[in-house]
Design an enzyme around this catalytic site. Structure first.
Site, PDB file in Angstrom:
ATOM      1  N   ARG A   1     -34.242  68.729 -62.174  1.00 32.67           N
ATOM      2  CA  ARG A   1     -35.361  68.500 -61.268  1.00 32.67           C
ATOM      3  C   ARG A   1     -34.840  67.621 -60.130  1.00 32.67           C
ATOM      4  O   ARG A   1     -34.190  66.601 -60.368  1.00 32.67           O
ATOM      5  CB  ARG A   1     -36.518  67.826 -61.996  1.00 32.67           C
ATOM      6  CG  ARG A   1     -37.174  68.736 -63.028  1.00 32.67           C
ATOM      7  CD  ARG A   1     -38.255  68.007 -63.821  1.00 32.67           C
ATOM      8  NE  ARG A   1     -39.342  67.523 -62.973  1.00 32.67           N
ATOM      9  CZ  ARG A   1     -40.353  68.284 -62.535  1.00 32.67           C
ATOM     10  NH1 ARG A   1     -40.395  69.580 -62.866  1.00 32.67           N
ATOM     11  NH2 ARG A   1     -41.296  67.790 -61.783  1.00 32.67           N
TER      12      ARG A   1
ATOM     13  N   ASP B   1     -34.851  67.313 -55.353  1.00 33.61           N
ATOM     14  CA  ASP B   1     -35.413  67.793 -54.086  1.00 33.61           C
ATOM     15  C   ASP B   1     -34.793  69.118 -53.669  1.00 33.61           C
ATOM     16  O   ASP B   1     -35.286  69.772 -52.756  1.00 33.61           O
ATOM     17  CB  ASP B   1     -35.180  66.767 -52.982  1.00 33.61           C
ATOM     18  CG  ASP B   1     -36.156  65.594 -53.052  1.00 33.61           C
ATOM     19  OD1 ASP B   1     -37.099  65.645 -53.866  1.00 33.61           O
ATOM     20  OD2 ASP B   1     -35.971  64.619 -52.295  1.00 33.61           O
TER      21      ASP B   1
ATOM     22  N   SER C   1     -23.876  64.032 -46.766  1.00 36.12           N
ATOM     23  CA  SER C   1     -24.982  63.081 -46.712  1.00 36.12           C
ATOM     24  C   SER C   1     -25.728  62.993 -48.033  1.00 36.12           C
ATOM     25  O   SER C   1     -26.388  61.996 -48.321  1.00 36.12           O
ATOM     26  CB  SER C   1     -25.963  63.457 -45.593  1.00 36.12           C
ATOM     27  OG  SER C   1     -26.627  64.667 -45.880  1.00 36.12           O
TER      28      SER C   1
ATOM     29  N   ASP D   1     -21.090  72.321 -32.865  1.00 36.37           N
ATOM     30  CA  ASP D   1     -20.762  72.969 -34.134  1.00 36.37           C
ATOM     31  C   ASP D   1     -21.817  73.989 -34.549  1.00 36.37           C
ATOM     32  O   ASP D   1     -21.506  74.991 -35.190  1.00 36.37           O
ATOM     33  CB  ASP D   1     -20.603  71.913 -35.226  1.00 36.37           C
ATOM     34  CG  ASP D   1     -19.308  71.116 -35.081  1.00 36.37           C
ATOM     35  OD1 ASP D   1     -18.425  71.551 -34.327  1.00 36.37           O
ATOM     36  OD2 ASP D   1     -19.189  70.057 -35.719  1.00 36.37           O
ATOM     37  N   GLY D   2     -23.084  73.743 -34.186  1.00 37.87           N
ATOM     38  CA  GLY D   2     -24.142  74.702 -34.521  1.00 37.87           C
ATOM     39  C   GLY D   2     -23.909  76.048 -33.860  1.00 37.87           C
ATOM     40  O   GLY D   2     -24.101  77.101 -34.475  1.00 37.87           O
TER      41      GLY D   2
ATOM     42  N   ALA E   1     -31.037  64.383 -54.246  1.00 35.48           N
ATOM     43  CA  ALA E   1     -31.897  63.390 -54.888  1.00 35.48           C
ATOM     44  C   ALA E   1     -32.329  63.838 -56.284  1.00 35.48           C
ATOM     45  O   ALA E   1     -33.519  64.007 -56.559  1.00 35.48           O
ATOM     46  CB  ALA E   1     -33.136  63.117 -54.021  1.00 35.48           C
TER      47      ALA E   1
ATOM     48  N   THR F   1     -18.455  68.373 -44.998  1.00 37.68           N
ATOM     49  CA  THR F   1     -18.688  67.214 -44.140  1.00 37.68           C
ATOM     50  C   THR F   1     -20.035  67.304 -43.426  1.00 37.68           C
ATOM     51  O   THR F   1     -20.305  66.538 -42.497  1.00 37.68           O
ATOM     52  CB  THR F   1     -17.565  67.085 -43.091  1.00 37.68           C
ATOM     53  OG1 THR F   1     -17.370  68.339 -42.438  1.00 37.68           O
ATOM     54  CG2 THR F   1     -16.270  66.645 -43.744  1.00 37.68           C
ATOM     55  N   ALA F   2     -20.899  68.226 -43.882  1.00 36.23           N
ATOM     56  CA  ALA F   2     -22.220  68.381 -43.282  1.00 36.23           C
ATOM     57  C   ALA F   2     -23.287  67.819 -44.238  1.00 36.23           C
ATOM     58  O   ALA F   2     -23.163  66.697 -44.719  1.00 36.23           O
ATOM     59  CB  ALA F   2     -22.464  69.850 -42.951  1.00 36.23           C
ATOM     60  N   TYR F   3     -24.313  68.592 -44.546  1.00 37.45           N
ATOM     61  CA  TYR F   3     -25.413  68.126 -45.391  1.00 37.45           C
ATOM     62  C   TYR F   3     -24.915  67.670 -46.757  1.00 37.45           C
ATOM     63  O   TYR F   3     -25.387  66.676 -47.322  1.00 37.45           O
ATOM     64  CB  TYR F   3     -26.435  69.252 -45.521  1.00 37.45           C
ATOM     65  CG  TYR F   3     -27.760  68.890 -46.159  1.00 37.45           C
ATOM     66  CD1 TYR F   3     -28.126  67.557 -46.387  1.00 37.45           C
ATOM     67  CD2 TYR F   3     -28.660  69.888 -46.516  1.00 37.45           C
ATOM     68  CE1 TYR F   3     -29.349  67.241 -46.961  1.00 37.45           C
ATOM     69  CE2 TYR F   3     -29.887  69.577 -47.081  1.00 37.45           C
ATOM     70  CZ  TYR F   3     -30.229  68.255 -47.302  1.00 37.45           C
ATOM     71  OH  TYR F   3     -31.441  67.953 -47.866  1.00 37.45           O
TER      72      TYR F   3
END
Length: 295
Positions: free
Chosen positions: A175, A177, A193, A73-74, A212, A188-190
């Site tokens: 505030r 990350d 998650s 995929d990359g 986060a 469906t990527a980052y």
């Protein structure tokens, strides 16, 4: 090469023995079927075959009937951004791990390709987003992303403080990350998650997902794909922005990242019978418990 002959462009970014073997099989199959075969310029520099014909991105975009990506995929993400200004469709032979976009199975690739070339396929169009870094009132950097644009803090301790506006309306200051701005393809990527929603690739929306967040009330939101999203850096230590984790730029406090839908789209060509829901079920292992219970 005849001007009337259909041309297929082969693309890869990894050149293992397995990938080179698949590429040679595909090239031989296409040539024996009477089609022209060219190799994207960077690919051509890294394959050991005799008599190859290199072709740059612009010529592939205007002359090729399709581009066949051999890899993961990359690799597909990278070539999709380059070919986005053109209308050439993309087909992907899966040599990677997930295969959300490179979905032609390796063990039956020639049989599947033959059926697809005969017109037995499913096609769909997906959009990209683009993000410009505005510093001192001027755009200092701009790039497109097929999956996502991610603004994140540096490697040290401390959070990043961001202000987010959508279509000129203040949405929040947070505030965290970092922040992910994702297309449906990238959901469906980052984004996934980080707790973001899965979005059907034909959905006209853009997801904004905090990484986060300091406040647990800060939840993902999907806005229309017509939106202009502006993210301003209020406080951060060595922040950066990346586009599909393949293009990176450093940021400064006070920078504004203006994100919106790109005017370009990409057409994917899938094997006949392809279903997005089948892909989710297979890649995310949905229903495995039920299958185990039946055994």
């Amino acid at each position: 090469m005849s001007e009337n002959k259909k041309i297929f462009a082969l693309v890869s970014r990894s050149y293992t023995e397995s990938i080179l073997g698949s590429m040679k099989k595909i090239a031989d199959f296409l040539e024996q079927a009477g089609y022209g075969v060219v190799y994207e310029s960077q690919t051509a520099m890294n394959v050991p075959f005799d008599g190859i014909v290199p072709m740059n991105i612009e010529d592939i975009g205007t002359k090729a009937s399709a581009a066949i990506v051999i890899g993961g995929d990359g690799t597909m993400l990278g070539i999709a951004r380059q070919l986005a200004p053109y209308t050439v469709p993309l087909m992907g032979v899966n040599h990677g791990r997930l295969g959300f976009m490179t979905d032609i199975p390796l063990d039956e690739m020639l049989a599947v390709l033959e059926r697809m070339i005969q017109g037995k396929y499913v096609s769909e169009t997906r959009f990209l987003i683009e993000g410009a870094i505005i510093r001192g009132g001027e755009a200092i950097y701009q790039a497109a992303a097929f999956n996502d644009i991610v603004i994140c803090r540096g490697g040290g301790s401390g959070l990043i403080d961001l202000k987010v506006e959508v279509d000129g309306h203040f949405m929040y200051q947070q505030r965290s990350d970092g922040l992910i701005v994702s297309t449906p393809t990238g959901s469906t990527a980052y984004s996934l998650s980080a707790g973001g929603p899965m979005m059907h690739p034909n959905l006209a929306g853009i997801a904004i997902v905090s990484i986060a967040p300091h406040s647990l009330s800060n939840r993902p939101i999907v806005v229309p794909d017509t939106s202009e999203i502006v993210v301003e850096l209020i406080e951060a230590h060595q922040p950066s922005v990346n586009y599909d984790s393949q293009s990176f730029a450093s940021l400064r406090v006070g920078d504004r990242i203006v994100i919106k839908r790109s005017p370009h789209t990409i057409t994917f060509v899938h094997p006949q019978g392809w279903s997005y829901y089948d892909t989710l079920r297979n890649k995310l292992h949905w229903g495995e418990t039920a299958r185990r219970e039946k055994k």
